[in-house]
Design an enzyme around this catalytic site. Structure first.
Site, mmCIF file in Angstrom:
data_model
loop_
_atom_site.group_PDB
_atom_site.id
_atom_site.type_symbol
_atom_site.label_atom_id
_atom_site.label_comp_id
_atom_site.label_asym_id
_atom_site.label_seq_id
_atom_site.Cartn_x
_atom_site.Cartn_y
_atom_site.Cartn_z
ATOM 1 N N CYS A 149 0.788 -1.238 0.000
ATOM 2 C CA CYS A 149 0.000 0.000 0.000
ATOM 3 C C CYS A 149 0.828 1.301 0.000
ATOM 4 O O CYS A 149 0.525 2.214 -0.780
ATOM 5 C CB CYS A 149 -1.012 0.001 1.143
ATOM 6 N N ARG A 198 7.709 -10.888 4.936
ATOM 7 C CA ARG A 198 7.338 -10.755 6.347
ATOM 8 C C ARG A 198 8.087 -11.801 7.161
ATOM 9 O O ARG A 198 8.169 -12.962 6.754
ATOM 10 C CB ARG A 198 5.829 -10.928 6.533
ATOM 11 N N GLN A 225 1.180 -10.953 -3.487
ATOM 12 C CA GLN A 225 -0.225 -10.607 -3.248
ATOM 13 C C GLN A 225 -0.851 -10.043 -4.517
ATOM 14 O O GLN A 225 -0.210 -9.273 -5.241
ATOM 15 C CB GLN A 225 -0.334 -9.555 -2.145
ATOM 16 N N ASP A 236 -2.711 -7.617 -4.903
ATOM 17 C CA ASP A 236 -3.194 -6.417 -4.214
ATOM 18 C C ASP A 236 -3.854 -5.447 -5.188
ATOM 19 O O ASP A 236 -3.493 -5.380 -6.363
ATOM 20 C CB ASP A 236 -2.020 -5.686 -3.570
ATOM 21 N N HIS A 251 -5.624 -1.217 -4.808
ATOM 22 C CA HIS A 251 -6.028 -0.105 -3.950
ATOM 23 C C HIS A 251 -6.938 0.807 -4.752
ATOM 24 O O HIS A 251 -6.601 1.200 -5.867
ATOM 25 C CB HIS A 251 -4.795 0.639 -3.427
ATOM 26 N N LYS A 268 -11.967 -4.402 8.228
ATOM 27 C CA LYS A 268 -11.882 -5.201 7.005
ATOM 28 C C LYS A 268 -12.945 -6.285 6.946
ATOM 29 O O LYS A 268 -13.517 -6.697 7.966
ATOM 30 C CB LYS A 268 -10.505 -5.842 6.872
ATOM 31 N N HIS A 311 -8.295 -1.032 0.455
ATOM 32 C CA HIS A 311 -7.293 -2.063 0.200
ATOM 33 C C HIS A 311 -8.048 -3.351 -0.126
ATOM 34 O O HIS A 311 -9.000 -3.700 0.569
ATOM 35 C CB HIS A 311 -6.438 -2.324 1.440
#
Length: 578
Positions: free
Chosen positions: A275, A304, A322, A324, A326, A406, A452
């Site tokens: 993000c 991570r 991911q 991902d 946004h 979320k 997100h």
């Protein structure tokens, strides 16, 4: 919690105590630490120099049944802190003393007795050991650090499962047997998809077939996102720690991050989330309210830190990709954009065979950024969006992201296990923290809302879930190799090459098996590799300009004319379209 669930939890707690009692009767030198009930069973951590073996588990289990049969009374006694410490010092139970020292001074200390065997415990427990019954089974031994901290000593953890009836136990053991057959790590090796090794803990070494599957997932998601109006970007894996301080990640998520001292004495961090990088792209150039909503996707590799003991194949890694995205939008657009995300994710899961999907609403966690007013507004907006979709959801208190509430999309697989995959978060914090804004219709600068959203979540983990859901027998459109061409004799190799070229030119992932082996051997070998289709070629097929087609898992064979072969595979093997 229902009465049945509560009773089962207490029963499993008693099983943990009875197991520890059995261990100390059989192996008196062993120290005990903690033994809680867990989902579907229980465990207990032991300190013992000699490792437990699978043969030991059988002996311990037999001793547990003896203790149950003895019908011992279960009682408890309240101790003062001083007396409790003295009591366990006399028994050389150093871990119990450590636990006592961690308990708040105003908390009552109870010692439960199964017969005359004691254990420090809050309870509750059953009244007699016979009430536990014999529907339990010890399942495995594993290592476990004391208090879950890798800097502490390693203990031995014995796991077990316990149920109210023998039938429930038998059913669960059958489930475990089926789950073991479906283990993606085992399938990954058998199907030559990927491997792991010590030099890169928590990172995947993708083999050719596995990478083909991985790229197929990305290509599918890329097409679905393009059709849904997303623009794709890519951002750096390593960025200066100052960006992560601004975003709040270093403060709230720092324990999970990798940081490094670079040669120019700046501190960099491997990105744990995509993000902040996406906001940097958003900030380039002036944005107007007319540009919103702006949907930006990224197949970003994130890193991570996970303790080595927590790593688990593709399901728990340190480096993963991911899907991902946004969505930068106004507050008025939250509901409509959230509805679109929900529609998209449910449609995508359906394409992969997951129609039983539940949704959880996770609100503010204890560790978070932003004021309560912002969180009130974020949670209200996401709840209103969910109500507008008409979809059912359950509450999952305190499990939101540190920057916003979320939704969690939970899939149920072929054997009933649940997997949390996709997420959608409403974030009113990060755009302001990172200086993202737009010019509103009144000329003022405002911070956009940032939604997100990840649909597969981790592509590595989703790959593992797919392998276990289908037990390796993937749908033809996903299979790394969709068809094998197997000529019966070498005289037909040229014909095999012709068919191979024809199908490859039509986008089919096909290979030839030209080995000098019997056709029955080729069929068996390629069936074990879960190849969806086998194309058998004999002299008759050559004369007729046809092929004999075998479908994985079916005994029937089908004759198809060469001219119609492309049409067949186009229908059976092509990516779902919308």
């Amino acid at each position: 919690m229902s009465d049945k669930a509560e009773h089962l939890e207490i029963l499993r707690h008693d099983c943990a105590h009875i197991m520890a009692m059995a261990v100390q009767e059989l192996f008196p030198e062993t120290q005990v630490s903690i033994g809680p009930p867990i989902e579907n069973g229980f465990y207990y951590d032991f300190a013992r120099d000699k490792p437990f073996t699978l043969d030991d588990l059988e002996v311990i289990e037999a001793k547990m049944k003896e203790i149950v049969k003895q019908d011992l009374e279960i009682t408890y006694k309240v101790f003062s802190r001083k007396d409790a410490i003295k009591f366990f010092e006399d028994k050389n139970e150093t871990y119990k003393i450590k636990i006592i020292n961690d308990i708040p001074v105003d908390e009552e200390l109870k010692v439960y007795f199964h017969g005359d065997w004691p254990d420090l415990c809050r309870g509750p427990h059953l009244n007699r050991t016979s009430e536990v019954g014999t529907a339990f089974k010890l399942t495995k031994v594993a290592g476990a650090y004391w208090r879950g901290d890798s800097s502490n000593e390693m203990l031995q953890r014995i796991y077990g499962t316990a149920w109210e009836t023998q039938k429930e136990l038998d059913d669960y053991l059958l489930f475990l047997e089926e789950a073991e057959k479906r283990d993606h790590r085992k399938l990954g090796k058998e199907l030559d998809l990927f491997h792991f090794q010590e030099e890169a803990p928590g990172s995947v070494f993708w083999h050719s077939k596995g990478w083909t599957l991985f790229r197929t997932l990305i290509n599918y998601m890329r097409k679905r996102q393009e059709d849904a109006g997303y623009e794709e970007i890519n951002t750096p894996d390593i960025m200066d720690k100052s960006l992560w301080e601004l975003s709040g990640h270093l403060e709230k998520f720092g324990d999970n991050m990798f940081t490094t001292e670079a040669r120019e004495e700046r501190v960099y961090a491997l990105k744990p989330m995509n993000c902040p990088g996406c906001v940097q792209v958003y900030k380039q150039g002036i944005k107007s309210y007319r540009d919103l909503p702006l949907r930006v996707s990224e197949f970003g590799k994130v890193h991570r830190y996970e303790p080595s003991g927590a790593l688990h194949g593709l399901m728990r890694v340190r480096a993963f990709t991911q899907d991902d995205a946004h969505i930068f939008c106004t507050e008025d657009q939250i509901t409509e954009e959230s509805k679109k995300v929900c529609d998209l994710v449910l449609s995508i899961y359906k394409d992969f065979g997951f129609e039983n999907v539940s949704i959880k609403f996770s609100d503010r966690p204890e560790k978070r950024v932003g004021s309560d007013d912002i969180w009130d507004k974020s949670e209200k907006a996401l709840k209103e969006a969910m109500e507008a979709t008409g979809l059912e959801y359950s509450l999952n208190p305190g499990e939101g992201a540190f920057y916003g509430p979320k939704l969690e999309f939970v899939l149920r697989d072929a054997i009933g296990r649940e997997w949390q995959c996709g997420t959608l978060q409403v974030d009113l914090n990060m755009p302001e923290r990172l200086g993202g804004n737009y010019v509103s219709n009144d000329g003022a600068k405002k911070n956009p809302v940032m939604l997100h959203r990840a649909l597969f979540g981790s592509l590595e983990r989703f790959t593992g879930i797919l392998l276990e859901h289908y037990a390796g027998k993937l749908p033809a459109w996903l299979a790394p190799v969709q068809a094998i061409i197997a000529p019966i004799t070498s005289e037909l190799n040229e014909y095999a090459d012709e068919i191979n070229e024809q199908l490859k030119n039509n986008g089919i992932r096909v290979q030839t098996d030209l080995r000098n082996e019997k056709i029955s051997y080729k069929i068996r070998e390629n069936s074990l590799k879960k190849v969806p289709y086998m194309i058998i070629l004999g002299k008759k097929e050559l004369a007729e300009r046809s092929v004999t087609l075998r479908t994985l898992g079916k005994e029937d064979q089908e004759k198809i004319n060469v001219e119609k072969l492309n049409d067949f595979f186009e229908k059976e093997c092509m990516m779902p379209s919308h």
